[in-house]
Design an enzyme around this catalytic site. Structure first.
Site, PDB file in Angstrom:
ATOM      1  N   GLU A  81     -29.879 -12.710   9.746  1.00 55.30           N
ATOM      2  CA  GLU A  81     -28.386 -12.844   9.672  1.00 55.30           C
ATOM      3  C   GLU A  81     -27.805 -12.183   8.202  1.00 55.30           C
ATOM      4  OE1 GLU A  81     -27.173 -16.367  12.599  1.00 55.30           O
ATOM      5  OE2 GLU A  81     -28.206 -16.813  10.610  1.00 55.30           O
ATOM      6  N   CYS A 107     -23.722 -11.511   1.578  1.00 51.93           N
ATOM      7  CA  CYS A 107     -24.960 -12.457   1.518  1.00 51.93           C
ATOM      8  C   CYS A 107     -25.906 -11.803   2.571  1.00 51.93           C
ATOM      9  CB  CYS A 107     -24.665 -13.730   1.936  1.00 51.93           C
ATOM     10  SG  CYS A 107     -25.786 -14.967   2.000  1.00 51.93           S
ATOM     11  N   CYS A 145     -38.020 -18.291   6.688  1.00 52.26           N
ATOM     12  CA  CYS A 145     -38.326 -18.536   5.089  1.00 52.26           C
ATOM     13  C   CYS A 145     -39.524 -19.601   5.490  1.00 52.26           C
ATOM     14  CB  CYS A 145     -37.269 -19.249   4.410  1.00 52.26           C
ATOM     15  SG  CYS A 145     -37.283 -19.652   2.830  1.00 52.26           S
ATOM     16  N   CYS A 164     -37.856 -26.356   2.700  1.00 55.01           N
ATOM     17  CA  CYS A 164     -36.925 -27.093   2.401  1.00 55.01           C
ATOM     18  C   CYS A 164     -36.233 -27.853   3.379  1.00 55.01           C
ATOM     19  CB  CYS A 164     -35.667 -26.463   1.285  1.00 55.01           C
ATOM     20  SG  CYS A 164     -36.406 -25.746  -0.202  1.00 55.01           S
ATOM     21  N   CYS A 216     -32.498 -27.392   4.675  1.00 54.66           N
ATOM     22  CA  CYS A 216     -31.924 -26.167   4.948  1.00 54.66           C
ATOM     23  C   CYS A 216     -32.164 -25.757   6.342  1.00 54.66           C
ATOM     24  CB  CYS A 216     -32.617 -25.008   3.885  1.00 54.66           C
ATOM     25  SG  CYS A 216     -32.185 -23.494   4.047  1.00 54.66           S
ATOM     26  N   GLY A 255     -34.787 -16.338   3.663  1.00 53.62           N
ATOM     27  CA  GLY A 255     -35.851 -15.914   2.830  1.00 53.62           C
ATOM     28  C   GLY A 255     -35.700 -16.205   1.561  1.00 53.62           C
ATOM     29  N   GLU A 256     -37.067 -16.010   0.827  1.00 47.84           N
ATOM     30  CA  GLU A 256     -37.212 -16.143  -0.688  1.00 47.84           C
ATOM     31  C   GLU A 256     -37.484 -14.929  -1.153  1.00 47.84           C
ATOM     32  OE1 GLU A 256     -37.709 -16.815  -4.343  1.00 47.84           O
ATOM     33  OE2 GLU A 256     -37.223 -18.413  -3.267  1.00 47.84           O
ATOM     34  N   SER A 260     -31.641 -14.779  -5.959  1.00 53.43           N
ATOM     35  CA  SER A 260     -32.122 -16.156  -5.946  1.00 53.43           C
ATOM     36  C   SER A 260     -33.232 -16.580  -5.603  1.00 53.43           C
ATOM     37  CB  SER A 260     -30.890 -16.794  -4.771  1.00 53.43           C
ATOM     38  OG  SER A 260     -31.289 -16.556  -3.336  1.00 53.43           O
ATOM     39  N   LEU A 282     -32.031 -25.271  -7.690  1.00 51.37           N
ATOM     40  CA  LEU A 282     -32.807 -26.540  -8.298  1.00 51.37           C
ATOM     41  C   LEU A 282     -32.566 -27.735  -7.422  1.00 51.37           C
ATOM     42  CD1 LEU A 282     -34.164 -27.189 -10.870  1.00 51.37           C
ATOM     43  CD2 LEU A 282     -31.972 -27.979 -11.933  1.00 51.37           C
ATOM     44  N   HIS A 283     -31.239 -28.109  -7.117  1.00 47.96           N
ATOM     45  CA  HIS A 283     -31.090 -29.315  -6.267  1.00 47.96           C
ATOM     46  C   HIS A 283     -31.465 -30.758  -6.646  1.00 47.96           C
ATOM     47  CE1 HIS A 283     -30.019 -26.003  -3.530  1.00 47.96           C
ATOM     48  NE2 HIS A 283     -31.277 -25.778  -3.256  1.00 47.96           N
ATOM     49  N   ASN A 328     -23.999 -28.466   3.595  1.00 44.99           N
ATOM     50  CA  ASN A 328     -23.687 -27.770   5.041  1.00 44.99           C
ATOM     51  C   ASN A 328     -24.461 -28.392   5.948  1.00 44.99           C
ATOM     52  OD1 ASN A 328     -21.161 -25.794   4.124  1.00 44.99           O
ATOM     53  ND2 ASN A 328     -22.986 -24.833   3.103  1.00 44.99           N
ATOM     54  N   CYS A 362     -24.092 -21.708   3.072  1.00 45.18           N
ATOM     55  CA  CYS A 362     -25.449 -21.726   2.237  1.00 45.18           C
ATOM     56  C   CYS A 362     -26.185 -22.694   3.150  1.00 45.18           C
ATOM     57  CB  CYS A 362     -25.053 -22.344   1.111  1.00 45.18           C
ATOM     58  SG  CYS A 362     -24.341 -20.820  -0.253  1.00 45.18           S
TER      59      CYS A 362
END
Length: 410
Positions: free
Chosen positions: A139, A152, A159, A163, A166, A214-215, A248, A272-273, A350, A393
């Site tokens: 997407e 974006c 991914c 996490c 997510c 993805g990373e 990112s 970071l989170h 979200n 996000c």
């Protein structure tokens, strides 16, 4: 002796990650502190068709020669692609009619096809679900603002970072995307803006962020090749300023260090989170490989090299990481370096279907910003554009994608 062993382990680990970033899936293996979450069929995927943007100059020349084209024709094709966002060779009036079909097949194979499109914010936010050559789906989200338009984009199918809050991270990693698959998202969005297909009339795509599926550091080679071609001027690229491109990462330290040496003034964003290793180990599994100190040190070094402030992304989760003690610790960690090097983006979480993670209370969001500002740290609450179409996000994993992934794992 133990210090030397740890150092050697880290060197070997960084080397393995460096190799993987050039060749494919981020390593994790079956043992160790972190293991990649791989979708069931990842190993059986073939390679995407080779596109103009995937080719070296020599490969382009060789392909042209096989079609009986003169070398200057390749530059014509590149100009159509980058300056006019066009791949329909049948409409290239400056190109020999008998070569158009061959040129399309050799240089512009179809890499992504639209499956569905959803809009929000009166048509200024558009989320598109794309199908790739192998049936995989990704997407992208286009967001039009009064003074800029941001796309974006995705860099991997799924991914592997895992996490738990997510949606994309719950899919697992299927495969890396090619440079062509990445850039096709950009070309189509740029064309839509130019042609006035997005609410607000004709405009220009000005910003690109690698914050989709993805990373990016796990697909380093393709991502950097895409960045270079986005930022070069036609006929070598789309002419989007590198300063308007954001890459990112959840904190893949070797990737951050390598990016610092590229000489590209792109913005680095670090997800970071959490301000401590204990909490971040739970929220970001990669922290068990590269802890908060290593990540922040690498991010600060990137700032010193690039002279560009780093974005610190921080998803606010109710009662988990959004209290006063959390933000004070975050401010302490960032101010440790003694310069104005970071800009914090607190992100209202979200929600994803079936998740126990919930968004912070508005008063806690305000407190979070207030404490950062009083500590002298720049911070802006992130816009949650597209949340009603699962385009914000952490939400880039369409429901049918999650259904397919669940079916694969049965």
């Amino acid at each position: 002796m133990s210090e030397k062993t740890t150092s050697n382990d880290e060197i070997a680990q960084d080397a393995a990650l460096h190799d993987a970033a050039s060749s494919g899936i981020t390593p994790g293996g079956t043992t160790g502190a972190f293991r990649d979450v791989l979708a069931k069929d990842h190993a059986r995927r073939g390679k995407p068709p080779l596109h103009l943007v995937d080719m070296s100059a020599e490969q382009r020349s060789e392909a042209a020669q096989q079609l009986g084209m003169q070398p200057f024709r390749v530059k014509q094709l590149a100009n159509h692609y980058f300056a006019h966002f066009d791949t329909d060779t049948e409409q290239f009036s400056d190109f020999p009619a008998d070569m158009r079909a061959g040129a399309r097949s050799a240089f512009f194979p179809t890499l992504i096809s639209e499956v569905t499109r959803q809009t929000a914010d009166e048509g200024t936010t558009v989320k598109t679900l794309w199908e790739l050559f192998d049936g995989a789906r990704i997407e992208s989200v286009l967001m039009r603002y009064p003074k800029r338009t941001t796309l974006c984009i995705s860099s991997q199918v799924g991914c592997g970072m895992g996490c738990p809050f997510c949606a994309t991270g719950q899919l697992g990693l299927t495969r890396n995307m090619s440079t062509g698959e990445i850039l096709e998202q950009v070309r189509i969005a740029a064309k839509a803006m130019r042609d006035g297909d997005i609410a607000g009339g004709p405009g220009r795509l000005s910003n690109v962020v690698f914050m989709g599926m993805g990373e990016p550091m796990g697909n380093y080679r393709s991502v950097i090749a895409a960045v270079r071609q986005m930022s070069a001027l036609p006929p070598e690229g789309f002419g989007i300023s590198a300063r308007n491109i954001t890459v990112s990462t959840v904190g893949v330290v070797p990737g951050i260090n390598k990016l610092a040496k590229e000489g590209l003034p792109v913005r680095l964003a670090v997800s970071l989170h959490a301000p401590t290793d204990t909490l971040r180990d739970e929220l970001v599994p990669m922290n068990k490989r590269f802890n908060t100190t290593k990540v922040l040190d690498a991010a600060h070094a990137y700032y010193l090299t690039s002279k560009r402030r780093v974005s610190i992304e921080y998803a606010l989760m109710r009662g988990i990481n959004d209290q006063a003690e959390h933000v004070r610790e975050l401010a302490k960690r960032l101010n440790h370096y003694g310069d104005d090097w970071a800009h914090v983006n607190p992100i209202p979480l979200n929600p994803i279907e079936g998740s126990r993670w919930t968004a912070s209370k508005p008063e806690d969001e305000r407190q979070f910003l207030d404490i950062l500002h009083r500590a002298g740290i720049a911070a802006t609450l992130r816009d949650t554009r597209g949340s009603d179409i699962d385009g914000a996000c952490g939400q880039l994993a369409a429901k049918n994608l999650r259904t397919e992934s669940a079916a694969l794992h049965r």
